[in-house]
Design an enzyme around this catalytic site. Structure first.
Site, PDB file in Angstrom:
ATOM      1  N   SER A 219       0.843  -1.191   0.000  1.00 49.74           N
ATOM      2  CA  SER A 219       0.000   0.000   0.000  1.00 49.74           C
ATOM      3  C   SER A 219       0.885   1.250   0.000  1.00 49.74           C
ATOM      4  O   SER A 219       1.698   1.437  -0.903  1.00 49.74           O
ATOM      5  CB  SER A 219      -0.940  -0.022   1.213  1.00 49.74           C
ATOM      6  OG  SER A 219      -1.947   0.947   1.077  1.00 49.74           O
ATOM      7  N   ASP A 455      -8.393  -6.151  -5.030  1.00 52.16           N
ATOM      8  CA  ASP A 455      -7.994  -5.071  -4.127  1.00 52.16           C
ATOM      9  C   ASP A 455      -9.114  -4.045  -3.987  1.00 52.16           C
ATOM     10  O   ASP A 455      -9.622  -3.515  -4.974  1.00 52.16           O
ATOM     11  CB  ASP A 455      -6.733  -4.387  -4.659  1.00 52.16           C
ATOM     12  CG  ASP A 455      -6.017  -3.572  -3.600  1.00 52.16           C
ATOM     13  OD1 ASP A 455      -6.649  -2.694  -2.995  1.00 52.16           O
ATOM     14  OD2 ASP A 455      -4.818  -3.811  -3.380  1.00 52.16           O
ATOM     15  N   HIS A 493      -6.418  -6.340  -0.348  1.00 53.81           N
ATOM     16  CA  HIS A 493      -5.476  -5.367   0.204  1.00 53.81           C
ATOM     17  C   HIS A 493      -5.117  -5.713   1.655  1.00 53.81           C
ATOM     18  O   HIS A 493      -5.460  -4.978   2.578  1.00 53.81           O
ATOM     19  CB  HIS A 493      -6.100  -3.974   0.117  1.00 53.81           C
ATOM     20  CG  HIS A 493      -5.111  -2.852   0.162  1.00 53.81           C
ATOM     21  ND1 HIS A 493      -4.465  -2.385  -0.960  1.00 53.81           N
ATOM     22  CD2 HIS A 493      -4.645  -2.095   1.186  1.00 53.81           C
ATOM     23  CE1 HIS A 493      -3.664  -1.384  -0.626  1.00 53.81           C
ATOM     24  NE2 HIS A 493      -3.754  -1.196   0.677  1.00 53.81           N
TER      25      HIS A 493
END
Length: 562
Positions: A219, A455, A493
């Site tokens: 991220s 994601d 994610h």
């Protein structure tokens, strides 16, 4: 501002010499236990000698006023809860030039069984806390988890390091960005400053610098990994960049655009409605890869039409359907943001999410909030507030407008008009969309870039677009020699999604850097119940795993296909 601790380094050195002398004396006299005891005390002495010392500004490659070691504690192999072997845990503060800017708080863990290498852990969100450098890095797709038998980098003898990005706070708090130096530290300067701080300590502890240095992050930490390769190529030999927020400026603009639809009258999509969406999508698209296994392996083939799940008349009539306003929210998330101006490196759009092909925005409350009411709580509260809203709103208020009274609801992300020059300046500071990896390439650096198709925070297409630009710059053959790109179906994610993919990415990277063994035929493992243990081949983009027969829980039943 962080506390400025000052000390006399000479006293620290003298203390280390006295401790070492005591070890020598205690080792005399023929005690059979003395050599082992001596080694432990020597490690303790070397560790405690670091406490209170200062690191001169000249030893840090970007402007600071030096750094201070706040504490240095030897963690014994036998300490309760410690599974990392013996190491020295060092906490430090790297001091800013601007008196009003906060310190960078850093941790450096120095193992007694040092293998000559280091792993720099990336952060996430707005940072604000030091990553768990004693745990596992983001070399897979499930936060803090590794397949069975894979130990932490610290246990393996790596020096591990990380920082809070240059301010104390939470992943939901962007108020620090009103200060220019704090914003620059968060944007990327903290990477270099933390690295140099750690390298200085390692040289004192071991008498040598790192033989190889790696950066691993997901991220925001994935963005930082790309920054490390782009801006500080001489410091790192290998990077793992997992679901990176490379175009972070476009990301918050897109999140703001989606938030404007999500929180418009009737536009909020609840977790119950999210389940209905995902069930309908799976029913239509799951088997397109050859098997109905709960994973959409080829999202490009999934052309889902939400009309069948539209509520009668377009009004909200329950959890099993979507109103017109809610379909508008999902459609907004599933379309790109086209800008009226250029961001850094000529970027003029931000890609769509796989909103109708597997992205699960509702697996936790982090993405879209716990409810329409709680989602817009300010300052952001983990588990209640929507990250989409708080991240976009705080970037606007603190990094761009420098006006806490601004709101993303009164701002046009596609055409910010008079604010556009400031948005561009922030983009130049923060985005890691540059394709200039020539220095990193020329020194033999290696990159593993990876993203999940499901994601829910950063669309996989962002990394696909970046990879395609790299291919255009370097050519496919030359690029393959220093960068591998994987897009993993079902992976999300750090949590959520349909396949919580994990593998020993650090070993794959280390083997590539130290032995020239390119990653090939990698297998990833699902770590989330009820499908824990099933495996898939990790296919290099643009390939995806196609079912060819056999046990659908085994990677050997799939081939990488175009």
């Amino acid at each position: 501002m962080g506390t400025r601790l000052r000390s006399r380094r000479s006293w620290a050195i003298m203390g280390a010499l006295l401790a070492a002398s005591a070890v020598v004396v205690s080792g005399c006299g023929g005690n059979d236990a003395a050599p082992a005891n001596s080694a432990v005390q020597t490690s303790a002495a070397k560790c405690t000698a670091l406490a209170g010392m200062t690191v001169p500004a000249a030893s840090i490659g970007l402007p600071t006023t030096g750094a201070t070691v706040v504490s240095a504690t030897l963690v014994a192999d036998t300490d309760s809860g410690n599974t990392n072997g013996e190491y020295c845990k060092v906490l430090g503060s790297i001091h800013p030039v601007d008196f009003n800017a906060p310190d960078i708080r850093a941790e450096v863990d120095l193992p007694t069984n040092f293998n000559g290498k280091s792993v720099h852990f990336g952060g996430g969100g707005f940072d604000g806390t030091i990553p768990d450098t004693e745990g596992s890095p983001a070399d897979g797709f499930l936060i803090g988890a590794e397949p069975a038998g894979v130990t932490t980098p610290l246990r393996r003898g790596y020096v591990t390091l990380g920082s809070d990005g240059g301010h104390e706070g939470t992943a939901f708090d962007g108020s620090f960005a009103e200060n220019d130096e704090a914003l620059a530290n968060y944007a990327g300067d903290h990477i270099k400053k933390t690295h140099d701080f750690a390298a200085y300590l390692a040289k004192l502890r071991y008498g040598s610098v790192f033989v190889h240095s790696y950066y691993i992050g997901g991220s925001g930490g994935g963005r930082q990994g790309l920054i490390a390769a782009q801006r500080f190529p001489q410091d790192y030999d290998g990077i793992i960049s997992t679901f990176p927020a490379s175009g972070i400026t476009g990301l918050w603009l897109q999140m703001g655009r989606i938030s404007r639809s999500l929180f418009a009258p009737g536009g909020y999509v609840t977790p119950a409605k999210g389940k209905a969406i995902l069930a309908a999508v799976m029913k239509q698209c799951d088997a397109l890869d050859g098997v109905a296994d709960g994973i959409i392996s080829n999202p490009a083939a999934c052309a889902f039409d939400p009309t069948p799940i539209r509520c009668s008349g377009g009004a909200d009539t329950g959890d099993a359907c979507l109103s017109d306003a809610q379909i508008s929210t999902m459609t907004t998330a599933g379309t790109p943001l086209n800008l009226s101006f250029d961001l850094a490196n000529g970027i003029r759009s931000f890609p769509a999410y796989n909103s109708f092909s597997g992205a699960d925005f509702w697996s936790t409350a982090v993405a879209w909030g716990a409810s329409a009411t709680d989602a817009t709580i300010e300052p952001g509260v983990f588990g209640k507030s929507a990250f989409y809203y708080t991240f976009s709103n705080d970037m606007l208020r603190f990094a761009v407008a420098r006006d806490p009274g601004m709101s993303i609801f009164n701002f046009d992300p596609a055409s910010p008009r008079q604010a556009a020059p400031r948005v561009q300046a922030v983009s130049a500071l923060m985005d890691s969309t540059s394709t200039d990896l020539t220095q990193f390439q020329s020194r033999g650096g290696k990159i593993i870039l990876q993203h999940g198709q499901s994601d829910q925070f950063i669309p996989a297409q962002l990394s696909i677009d970046y990879y395609n630009r790299l291919v255009s710059r370097f050519g496919q053959g030359p690029l393959n020699k220093f960068l591998k790109f994987y897009v993993v179906p079902g992976a999300a994610h750090g949590f959520g999604g349909q396949f919580n993919a994990s593998y020993d990415g650090l070993t794959a990277l280390d083997n590539w850097v130290t032995g020239g063994t390119e990653p090939h035929n990698l297998t990833i493992t699902d770590l989330a119940p009820p499908t824990t243990g099933r495996t898939r081949p990790m296919c290099e983009y643009p390939q995806w795993p196609k079912y060819v027969g056999g046990d659908q829980n085994l990677a050997t039943s799939f081939v990488c296909s175009n």
